[in-house]
Design an enzyme around this catalytic site. Structure first.
Site, PDB file in Angstrom:
ATOM      1  N   ASP A 209     -29.372  44.485  24.471  1.00 33.77           N
ATOM      2  CA  ASP A 209     -29.879  43.760  23.316  1.00 33.77           C
ATOM      3  C   ASP A 209     -30.674  44.723  22.439  1.00 33.77           C
ATOM      4  O   ASP A 209     -31.666  45.300  22.885  1.00 33.77           O
ATOM      5  CB  ASP A 209     -30.770  42.616  23.840  1.00 33.77           C
ATOM      6  CG  ASP A 209     -31.108  41.612  22.762  1.00 33.77           C
ATOM      7  OD1 ASP A 209     -30.745  41.847  21.591  1.00 33.77           O
ATOM      8  OD2 ASP A 209     -31.757  40.598  23.091  1.00 33.77           O
TER       9      ASP A 209
ATOM     10  N   ASP B 228     -25.956  41.740  17.744  1.00 33.18           N
ATOM     11  CA  ASP B 228     -26.781  42.782  18.355  1.00 33.18           C
ATOM     12  C   ASP B 228     -26.935  42.660  19.864  1.00 33.18           C
ATOM     13  O   ASP B 228     -27.804  43.282  20.445  1.00 33.18           O
ATOM     14  CB  ASP B 228     -28.166  42.796  17.699  1.00 33.18           C
ATOM     15  CG  ASP B 228     -28.852  41.451  17.789  1.00 33.18           C
ATOM     16  OD1 ASP B 228     -28.226  40.508  18.318  1.00 33.18           O
ATOM     17  OD2 ASP B 228     -29.996  41.321  17.334  1.00 33.18           O
ATOM     18  N   GLU B 229     -26.104  41.849  20.521  1.00 32.68           N
ATOM     19  CA  GLU B 229     -26.219  41.803  21.981  1.00 32.68           C
ATOM     20  C   GLU B 229     -24.855  41.576  22.625  1.00 32.68           C
ATOM     21  O   GLU B 229     -23.952  41.000  22.020  1.00 32.68           O
ATOM     22  CB  GLU B 229     -27.228  40.752  22.449  1.00 32.68           C
ATOM     23  CG  GLU B 229     -26.945  39.361  21.972  1.00 32.68           C
ATOM     24  CD  GLU B 229     -27.963  38.343  22.468  1.00 32.68           C
ATOM     25  OE1 GLU B 229     -28.382  38.416  23.637  1.00 32.68           O
ATOM     26  OE2 GLU B 229     -28.324  37.459  21.677  1.00 32.68           O
TER      27      GLU B 229
END
Lengths: 415, 371
Positions: A11, A101-102
């Site tokens: 993350d 974003d993860e």
């Protein structure tokens, strides 16, 4: 379930704000927020003042007078987000991206090549730092749920590996809000019964938890509290639903407020249904009131739809019906639409009776004309951009929109 | 009230009664059947406030009178009694109804018969007789097409009317759900020439059909703009009609379809059923490709399954490819009594006509699927 801890949850830390600080050195070390009317993301410096995403801009400024608002570089987020996930893919093809974003990654099959999962996690973190200039936190555990919790604990810029022998000890000391599916409402409900840690939750009887949270979610949460999570990494997901939501701040529960918002959402969702040739048969709307309570309502249609005007009509009908049933609620803070039960491209045509409700039926001449018009709009947008053409009726929604469309596209993008 | 009655006769009538009674009622007495004994008859009445069913059954009445008791429970009791039993019904001093047969005794709670809703009065000026077999045919061949969509309430019944055709006036029943349409006609009975066009609700159609099942006497039908009554063998069914306008159905029946296909109805339906097995979508789409003398059926699924089957057929027009919902095709073909069905196509997006080659009084229209 695996017996070794080989699932990574990676993350990127304060992603949007970190990208802004990366692009503009003058912003480094200072409290910044992406957005304007609403905080879309805050840097760690701003978070220290209590600034949180989804917070109204005025409130954030009150908490942190030096806060710097930046408008956001959405295409850079996309590029750097993709690049970070690509680093993970260098170590395993078993990558499930869950947002910009993860991502989850299963490295059980890669240990002979690259070393222990923890070593792979260290490699990924170092490469993202060196090649992209960004901090990425990673949790390593035996299940997806625990890996995600571990990465949250690892932040900022850290690595947490949960050994299978110590996982319950690790898990049970943590606060319940770290769990997937525990939002402010569930957290408050649990706190009312004296449950604030995952360990306390785990000690409750299944009946008590199910009574409190409902059968399905109660059981699910209790399983997670004991780290029972059989979900595997899914590299190819066929979408089961398409949804979008719009935060409104605190606005009156009136049609002139929710209709433009729903029209805007319907435009985005219907466009994505058409792009995939997967019209939907079920439409669900969600309305959040001034407190955090939200109510949903759904309808299953006779024929699958993907026309913007039709989806708008249905969503507006559902929301007005829902508000009629809650006359005590005077203001709303969020509306959302979700389209599910996605079908294929076949369509039952309708006998040409030319009845009054023909327009809302995809198999009538009118209904098909709606869809052709929408597809023409899609083609224009593909070539000249989203803003090139729009429904006149959705134009008055523009001024009040706090979140830029580029941000929405990013959040709703198929990954 | 005190009477004795034969189990079989009582059971048959109670079957009709419990079917009229809705399963969930906010008004308790609507769950009950009204019993009224006088002369040598027991009268049974059930209603859902739209539909009233009254039936007279021969009984040995020792003491006239009446009461109301739960229809479903009474039906279940009588159903479980042995064949050939004689049932005794007696109102007791505490208000309950005693049901006795052989060594079984039941006591049922009752509600005051004075509270049982009366059927609203009203004149039914049009009256005609129709053979039960003809009425059965009108219902059987149209009811599959009745709509279930509450938003189009005016399509949730059978449209019954007198229609002028080239050969004279006929009695017609039409039903449609917007995807397919069934139009069945029969010779106009005496007294029906002036009847208004009425929409008979699905439930009335079902109850009427149940009433005349297997019989071949005449049914007396009476009509007004808002009500229908069917009288048959001591039973009287009276109901409100659907208050709405049935759309102009002639508009969706094409007249210029010239691509004619003749098939063996049963073999064609079986082939469609086979091919559509692989189709997992709710719509079960099947494609028909026609060329001279040959039809190729095909279906596929999103999961990559596929199926094809070729049939020798009577087809002599230009080649065409057209998709249909397999279930709709099978249902229509199931109504073809003769050996062969005749299809008339225009193109892949226009209404298709299906006829029974041995029955000119039956016509079906089916809308294709875009596949």
């Amino acid at each position: 379930m695996q017996s070794v801890a080989a699932i990574l949850h990676a993350d990127l830390d304060a992603f949007y704000a970190s990208v802004e600080q990366l692009l503009d050195p003058a912003l480094r070390g200072r409290p910044i927020a992406v957005g304007g009317g609403v905080v879309l993301a805050a840097s760690y410096e701003a978070k220290a003042f209590g600034v949180r995403s989804a917070m109204p801009g005025w409130q954030a400024r009150k908490l942190c007078p030096e806060l710097i608002f930046v408008p956001g570089h959405f295409s850079e987020y996309q590029r750097l987000g993709d690049a970070a996930i690509d680093v993970l893919r260098d170590y395993t093809p078993e990558v499930e991206r869950i947002s910009i974003d993860e991502a989850f990654a299963d490295v059980a099959g890669s240990t002979r090549l690259f070393g222990e999962p923890a070593a792979i996690a260290r490699l990924v973190r170092a490469r993202v730092r060196d090649e992209l200039g960004l901090a990425i936190s990673i949790g390593v555990a035996r299940t997806k749920h625990l890996a995600k919790i571990a990465s949250q604990v690892a932040k900022p810029d850290g690595l947490v590996v949960v050994d299978p022998d110590t996982e319950l000890g690790f898990l049970h000391g943590l606060p319940v809000e770290l769990m997937w599916g525990v939002g402010p409402v569930t957290k408050a409900r649990l706190a009312d019964t004296g449950v604030t840690t995952i360990g306390q939750l785990a000690q409750r009887s299944p009946e008590a938890v199910e009574r409190l949270l409902g059968r399905a979610s109660g059981r699910k949460l209790l399983d997670l509290a004991w780290n029972r999570d059989a979900r595997e990494i899914q590299t190819h997901r066929r979408a089961h639903s398409v949804g979008a939501q719009s935060a409104l701040g605190r606005r009156p529960a009136a049609e002139h407020v929710y209709r433009p918002a729903l029209q805007h959402l319907a435009e985005r969702i219907a466009g994505r249904l058409r792009a995939k040739d997967r019209p939907c048969r079920t439409v669900t709307v969600r309305v959040r009131f001034a407190d955090l309570r939200s109510v949903t309502r759904a309808v299953t249609l006779r024929a699958p739809i993907s026309a913007t005007a039709t989806l708008t009509e249905i969503a507006v009908d559902l929301v007005s019906g829902l508000l009629r049933d809650h006359p005590e609620e005077k203001s709303i803070s969020l509306v959302a639409i979700s389209a599910s039960d996605l079908g294929g491209a076949t369509l039952q045509l309708e006998l040409p009776f030319r009845l009054r409700d023909d327009g809302s039926r995809p198999g009538t001449r009118k209904g098909m004309a709606r869809e052709r018009a929408d597809r023409a709009v899609d083609a224009i947008r593909a070539r000249f951009g989203w803003e090139a053409v729009a429904y006149a009726s959705s134009q008055n929604a523009g001024g009040a929109r706090a979140v830029p469309d580029a941000f929405r596209s990013l959040a709703e993008k198929e990954l | 009230m005190k009477l004795r009655i034969e189990r079989a006769a009582l059971l048959k009538s109670l079957q009709h009664m419990q079917s009229v009674v809705e399963r969930r009622n906010t008004i308790p007495i609507l769950s009950n059947v009204l019993l009224d004994a006088s002369g040598a008859k027991l009268a049974l009445t059930a209603t859902d406030l739209d539909l009233w069913m009254v039936e007279h059954v021969a009984a040995t009445v020792e003491q006239p009178g009446g009461t109301t008791v739960p229809a479903q429970t009474l039906y279940d009791i009588v159903r479980k009694l042995p064949d050939g039993a004689e049932v005794e019904l007696v109102t007791e001093t505490d208000g309950r109804l005693l049901v006795r047969a052989g060594r079984s005794r039941f006591h049922l709670p009752s509600l005051d018969r004075e509270d049982f809703p009366l059927m609203p009065d009203g004149d039914l000026p049009h009256r005609f007789n129709l053979a039960a077999a003809d009425l059965r045919r009108l219902i059987e061949k149209t009811r599959f097409a009745i709509s279930t969509e509450e938003t189009r309430y005016y399509l949730t019944g059978i449209y019954l009317h007198a229609a002028k055709t080239e050969t004279g006036t006929t009695l017609r029943a039409v039903a449609t759900d917007g995807h397919r349409l069934a139009r069945i006609e029969t010779a106009l009975p005496k007294g029906a020439a002036q009847i208004p066009g009425v929409i008979v609700p699905r439930k009335v159609v079902t109850e009427m059909y149940r009433l005349i099942e297997g019989a071949d006497d005449d049914v007396a039908l009476s009509l007004s703009d808002s009500k229908i009554r069917a009288e048959f063998n001591g039973a009287v069914l009276t109901s409100k009609l659907i208050d709405g306008t049935f759309p102009d159905y002639q508009r969706v029946i094409p007249s210029g379809n010239d691509k004619m296909l003749e098939v063996d109805a049963k073999a064609f339906a079986a082939a469609i059923d086979r091919v559509s097995t692989v189709s997992t979508e709710k719509s079960r789409a099947v494609k028909i490709a026609l060329e001279k003398g040959k039809a190729t059926l095909s279906a596929s699924s999103a999961e990559n399954a596929s199926a094809t089957e070729e049939l020798a057929v009577g087809y002599d027009a230009a080649s065409i490819e057209i998709g249909f919902n397999a279930r709709y095709l099978i249902e229509i073909l199931g109504e073809i009594d003769g050996e062969s069905a005749e299809f008339a196509f225009a193109d892949a997006v226009s209404p298709t006509i299906v006829r029974d080659t041995t029955d000119q009084g039956a016509l079906y229209v089916l809308m294709p699927m875009r596949v």
